[in-house]
Design a protein around this motif. Structure first.
Motif, PDB file in Angstrom:
ATOM      1  N   ILE A 177     -19.614  51.657  29.260  1.00 57.10           N
ATOM      2  CA  ILE A 177     -19.046  51.303  27.961  1.00 57.10           C
ATOM      3  C   ILE A 177     -18.210  52.438  27.370  1.00 57.10           C
ATOM      4  N   GLU A 178     -18.328  53.646  27.948  1.00 59.73           N
ATOM      5  CA  GLU A 178     -17.545  54.777  27.443  1.00 59.73           C
ATOM      6  C   GLU A 178     -16.370  55.148  28.350  1.00 59.73           C
ATOM      7  N   ALA A 179     -16.392  54.720  29.613  1.00 60.91           N
ATOM      8  CA  ALA A 179     -15.359  55.143  30.571  1.00 60.91           C
ATOM      9  C   ALA A 179     -14.015  54.495  30.268  1.00 60.91           C
ATOM     10  N   GLU A 180     -12.969  55.303  30.321  1.00 59.09           N
ATOM     11  CA  GLU A 180     -11.614  54.798  30.093  1.00 59.09           C
ATOM     12  C   GLU A 180     -11.224  53.784  31.165  1.00 59.09           C
ATOM     13  N   ALA A 181     -11.727  53.984  32.385  1.00 65.32           N
ATOM     14  CA  ALA A 181     -11.367  53.070  33.486  1.00 65.32           C
ATOM     15  C   ALA A 181     -11.685  51.623  33.119  1.00 65.32           C
ATOM     16  N   PHE A 182     -12.878  51.381  32.592  1.00 64.33           N
ATOM     17  CA  PHE A 182     -13.284  50.017  32.248  1.00 64.33           C
ATOM     18  C   PHE A 182     -12.658  49.546  30.934  1.00 64.33           C
ATOM     19  N   SER A 183     -12.599  50.445  29.941  1.00 66.47           N
ATOM     20  CA  SER A 183     -12.087  50.083  28.611  1.00 66.47           C
ATOM     21  C   SER A 183     -12.683  48.750  28.139  1.00 66.47           C
ATOM     22  N   VAL A 184     -14.012  48.684  28.146  1.00 66.05           N
ATOM     23  CA  VAL A 184     -14.705  47.437  27.771  1.00 66.05           C
ATOM     24  C   VAL A 184     -14.352  47.067  26.328  1.00 66.05           C
ATOM     25  N   PRO A 185     -13.882  45.846  26.079  1.00 67.50           N
ATOM     26  CA  PRO A 185     -13.538  45.444  24.713  1.00 67.50           C
ATOM     27  C   PRO A 185     -14.774  45.401  23.809  1.00 67.50           C
ATOM     28  N   GLU A 186     -14.539  45.453  22.493  1.00 64.72           N
ATOM     29  CA  GLU A 186     -15.631  45.242  21.550  1.00 64.72           C
ATOM     30  C   GLU A 186     -16.074  43.776  21.635  1.00 64.72           C
ATOM     31  N   ARG A 187     -17.372  43.561  21.471  1.00 68.02           N
ATOM     32  CA  ARG A 187     -17.922  42.202  21.584  1.00 68.02           C
ATOM     33  C   ARG A 187     -17.282  41.458  22.768  1.00 68.02           C
ATOM     34  N   PRO A 188     -17.425  41.992  23.966  1.00 65.83           N
ATOM     35  CA  PRO A 188     -16.726  41.410  25.119  1.00 65.83           C
ATOM     36  C   PRO A 188     -17.137  39.971  25.397  1.00 65.83           C
ATOM     37  N   GLN A 189     -16.147  39.172  25.715  1.00 69.04           N
ATOM     38  CA  GLN A 189     -16.380  37.782  26.128  1.00 69.04           C
ATOM     39  C   GLN A 189     -16.329  37.784  27.657  1.00 69.04           C
ATOM     40  N   MET A 190     -17.491  37.737  28.275  1.00 70.38           N
ATOM     41  CA  MET A 190     -17.631  38.128  29.685  1.00 70.38           C
ATOM     42  C   MET A 190     -18.058  36.962  30.579  1.00 70.38           C
ATOM     43  N   LEU A 191     -17.387  36.813  31.712  1.00 72.11           N
ATOM     44  CA  LEU A 191     -17.807  35.848  32.728  1.00 72.11           C
ATOM     45  C   LEU A 191     -19.136  36.294  33.333  1.00 72.11           C
ATOM     46  N   ALA A 192     -20.083  35.363  33.461  1.00 73.84           N
ATOM     47  CA  ALA A 192     -21.392  35.651  34.061  1.00 73.84           C
ATOM     48  C   ALA A 192     -21.552  34.777  35.299  1.00 73.84           C
ATOM     49  N   GLN A 193     -20.947  35.208  36.406  1.00 73.81           N
ATOM     50  CA  GLN A 193     -20.970  34.401  37.638  1.00 73.81           C
ATOM     51  C   GLN A 193     -21.885  34.936  38.734  1.00 73.81           C
ATOM     52  N   PRO A 194     -21.834  36.244  39.086  1.00 74.09           N
ATOM     53  CA  PRO A 194     -22.729  36.710  40.151  1.00 74.09           C
ATOM     54  C   PRO A 194     -24.191  36.456  39.796  1.00 74.09           C
ATOM     55  N   PRO A 195     -25.003  36.003  40.746  1.00 72.48           N
ATOM     56  CA  PRO A 195     -26.409  35.702  40.449  1.00 72.48           C
ATOM     57  C   PRO A 195     -27.162  36.942  39.990  1.00 72.48           C
ATOM     58  N   TYR A 196     -28.222  36.731  39.215  1.00 67.01           N
ATOM     59  CA  TYR A 196     -29.001  37.854  38.687  1.00 67.01           C
ATOM     60  C   TYR A 196     -29.725  38.621  39.792  1.00 67.01           C
ATOM     61  N   SER A 197     -29.876  38.012  40.946  1.00 66.40           N
ATOM     62  CA  SER A 197     -30.508  38.703  42.075  1.00 66.40           C
ATOM     63  C   SER A 197     -29.554  39.689  42.740  1.00 66.40           C
ATOM     64  N   PHE A 198     -28.307  39.711  42.315  1.00 66.27           N
ATOM     65  CA  PHE A 198     -27.265  40.608  42.829  1.00 66.27           C
ATOM     66  C   PHE A 198     -26.977  41.614  41.720  1.00 66.27           C
ATOM     67  N   ASP A 199     -27.053  42.914  42.022  1.00 67.26           N
ATOM     68  CA  ASP A 199     -26.941  43.883  40.925  1.00 67.26           C
ATOM     69  C   ASP A 199     -25.543  43.944  40.316  1.00 67.26           C
ATOM     70  N   LEU A 200     -24.564  43.293  40.919  1.00 68.94           N
ATOM     71  CA  LEU A 200     -23.264  43.171  40.267  1.00 68.94           C
ATOM     72  C   LEU A 200     -23.405  42.467  38.913  1.00 68.94           C
ATOM     73  N   SER A 201     -24.455  41.626  38.769  1.00 70.95           N
ATOM     74  CA  SER A 201     -24.687  40.947  37.495  1.00 70.95           C
ATOM     75  C   SER A 201     -24.912  41.941  36.354  1.00 70.95           C
ATOM     76  N   VAL A 202     -25.472  43.112  36.678  1.00 69.46           N
ATOM     77  CA  VAL A 202     -25.720  44.123  35.643  1.00 69.46           C
ATOM     78  C   VAL A 202     -24.397  44.602  35.045  1.00 69.46           C
ATOM     79  N   MET A 203     -23.321  44.519  35.838  1.00 70.84           N
ATOM     80  CA  MET A 203     -22.015  44.944  35.357  1.00 70.84           C
ATOM     81  C   MET A 203     -21.466  44.004  34.292  1.00 70.84           C
ATOM     82  N   TYR A 204     -22.017  42.774  34.212  1.00 65.97           N
ATOM     83  CA  TYR A 204     -21.589  41.916  33.101  1.00 65.97           C
ATOM     84  C   TYR A 204     -22.615  41.870  31.968  1.00 65.97           C
ATOM     85  N   TRP A 205     -23.916  41.765  32.274  1.00 67.82           N
ATOM     86  CA  TRP A 205     -24.849  41.584  31.157  1.00 67.82           C
ATOM     87  C   TRP A 205     -25.127  42.872  30.392  1.00 67.82           C
ATOM     88  N   ALA A 206     -25.161  44.015  31.089  1.00 68.78           N
ATOM     89  CA  ALA A 206     -25.505  45.262  30.389  1.00 68.78           C
ATOM     90  C   ALA A 206     -24.450  45.655  29.350  1.00 68.78           C
TER      91      ALA A 206
END
Length: 512
Positions: A177-206
């Motif tokens: 949430i602090e890295a310039e590379a990601f530049s995560v928007p405020e109150r991000p509206q995020m796609l939640a597609q990868p299953p929760y059993s895949f740690d890529l999901s942490v990149m959207y929910w966290a």
């Protein structure tokens, strides 16, 4: 800076209780709902008196009840083990056997007899939510306590449960949430597609929960119905897309997946498999002003350890895209076969150290000892990936150590062969796979190929297509790298996590 994930979610329930946290095909749940439901379930889990800090298996898909259950378990001091409902029975049985969960919460229909383990099903879960019990945080997951345990999806052998602590999660989330590379928007509206059993999901929910945004869940069933998938995607008001490159390739099969139809989609985050130049170039054409982020990291180091926003210069000049600048709190080294640190520009194994590194595999001291160690007094992990570091601190990927083969005296990267095959204008996607002889030496190299639409009709025989591809690539591929046999398919198999299943294809080739 985030200090505590659960306390942050609690605060958001107070300050924006009516704001949507979860939207699954129009079914909306707010931060207030998430607090009320997770409080009720946390109170019930305490009432059950399951062993303190014991892990709990959570079985299901992308349902809202999955998220509410994760939050409840964290409040009640338990790590959760997310298991996707589309998993093979043998895999589920192995996870139950290895993890020894104290409880199973089945949002989906649990398909095996777990014997002595108590199970809460969806109907019971909804009854518990309806009770609206209050809950005071007194023993939530903290510090080095396990926050979640994700089982890796190896195609051979038993799965390994990667233990990720609350401290591990904070290291990743604060960086993201602090890295310039990601530049995560405020109150991000995020796609939640990868299953929760895949740690890529942490990149959207966290980051979404940390910044008070909304998750737009995409059930797996939709991904098998392209017409419905494309229609649904185009109706989602998402800003941020998180997926494997393979999934965005699928989305780009629709000509409507572009900035004109989806003007609010401004960020793409990729991890989980290699982002090719070809995919990134095509995505840049569709979304010319979007931020395309290439991230890299193993599950054992909490989702990702490096990231970079892809530039037009990289798309023009790189044969292989860089995998990012590494996290400040996570020293990353390149070492040789003897464990000696290598200078910038030299290729070796990527070693990650620091507070994002897992404490090891659940109930598996032998595998933990093989992969985890200490370097310079810090916890460290053998990634098994080859790479090098530029003088500017940019990490460059060199392929999997276990996807590196020796053939006719030459050392060959399978991913390097695949990258070159994908440069053919006849090919939509391709991977290279070795076939071994009885002495476990590489006998020949095969290519699994999906052709672009209309290509097959231009040729009378498959052998003519193969000749055309070889002729086109002869100046960019060394002779010893060219596969001797091309196998044409309508599609390439994917793992449950949406990656091309190279290990599965290797098993298929070598079981004949």
């Amino acid at each position: 800076m985030l200090q505590d994930m659960i306390e942050t979610i609690e605060q958001l329930a107070q300050t924006q209780g009516d704001f949507p946290v979860y939207n699954i095909l129009g079914e909306v749940h707010t931060y207030g709902d998430l607090k009320a439901d997770s409080d009720s379930l946390a109170a019930y889990i305490d009432f059950l008196k399951v062993a303190p800090k014991s892990p709990v298996l959570v079985f299901g898909g992308q349902e809202y009840e999955m998220l509410a259950t994760f939050v409840a378990l964290t409040k009640a001091g338990h790590a959760y083990i997310p298991v996707d409902q589309h998993s093979a029975l043998e895999r589920i049985e192995s996870i139950v056997e290895i993890a020894e969960p104290s409880l199973i919460i089945a949002v989906g229909d649990f398909p095996i007899d777990a014997r002595e383990v108590p199970i809460l099903d969806l109907a019971q879960l909804q009854d518990i939510f309806a009770q609206k019990a209050t809950y005071q945080l007194s023993h939530s997951v903290k510090g080095d306590d396990n926050y979640y345990i994700i089982f890796t999806s190896g195609t051979t052998g038993k799965p390994k449960g990667v233990q990720i602590s609350h401290d591990n999660l904070l290291s990743f989330t604060n960086w993201m949430i602090e890295a310039e590379a990601f530049s995560v928007p405020e109150r991000p509206q995020m796609l939640a597609q990868p299953p929760y059993s895949f740690d890529l999901s942490v990149m959207y929910w966290a980051p979404t929960l940390a910044k008070g945004g909304t998750l737009y869940a995409l059930p797996k069933e939709l991904t098998t119905d392209f017409k419905q998938l494309f229609k649904t995607i185009n109706q989602l008001p998402i800003e941020v897309w998180t997926s494997t490159p393979s999934f965005v390739d699928m989305a780009m099969l629709s000509n409507d997946f572009n900035a004109e139809i989806l003007p609010q989609l401004t960020h793409f985050y990729f991890d989980g498999e290699e982002l090719t130049v070809k995919t990134a170039q095509k995505l840049r054409q569709r979304f010319p002003n979007a931020r395309i982020v290439n991230a890299y990291g193993p599950t054992e180091a909490t989702v990702a350890l490096s990231a970079v926003a892809i530039t037009d210069e990289m798309l023009e000049n790189c044969r292989r895209l860089p995998i990012g600048y590494t996290k400040a709190d996570s020293p990353t080294f390149i070492v040789d076969e003897d464990g000696n640190k290598l200078a910038n520009g030299q290729q070796g194994e990527i070693i990650i150290a620091g507070p994002a590194v897992s404490k090891g595999y659940l109930n598996n001291p032998e595998k933990t000892a093989e992969a985890f160690f200490e370097i310079d007094g810090l916890p460290a992990y053998h990634t098994g990936d080859l790479g090098s570091m530029s003088d500017e601190g940019l990490l460059l990927y060199g392929g999997r150590m276990d996807f590196q083969i020796k053939f006719n005296g030459y050392r060959i990267e399978l991913e390097d062969v695949s990258q070159n095959l994908n440069k053919s204008h006849y090919i939509k996607s391709a991977v290279a796979v070795p076939r071994y002889n009885k002495d476990h030496k590489v006998q020949n190299l095969l290519a699994y190929v999906v052709l672009k639409e209309g290509v097959a009709s231009q040729f009378d025989r498959e052998i003519d297509i193969t000749k055309a591809i070889k002729e086109e690539l002869k100046d960019i591929m060394m002779d010893y790298m060219m596969p001797s046999k091309f196998l044409y398919r309508d599609s390439l198999p994917l793992t449950p996590n949406g990656k091309i299943d190279i290990k599965g294809l290797m098993n298929e080739v070598n079981s004949r």
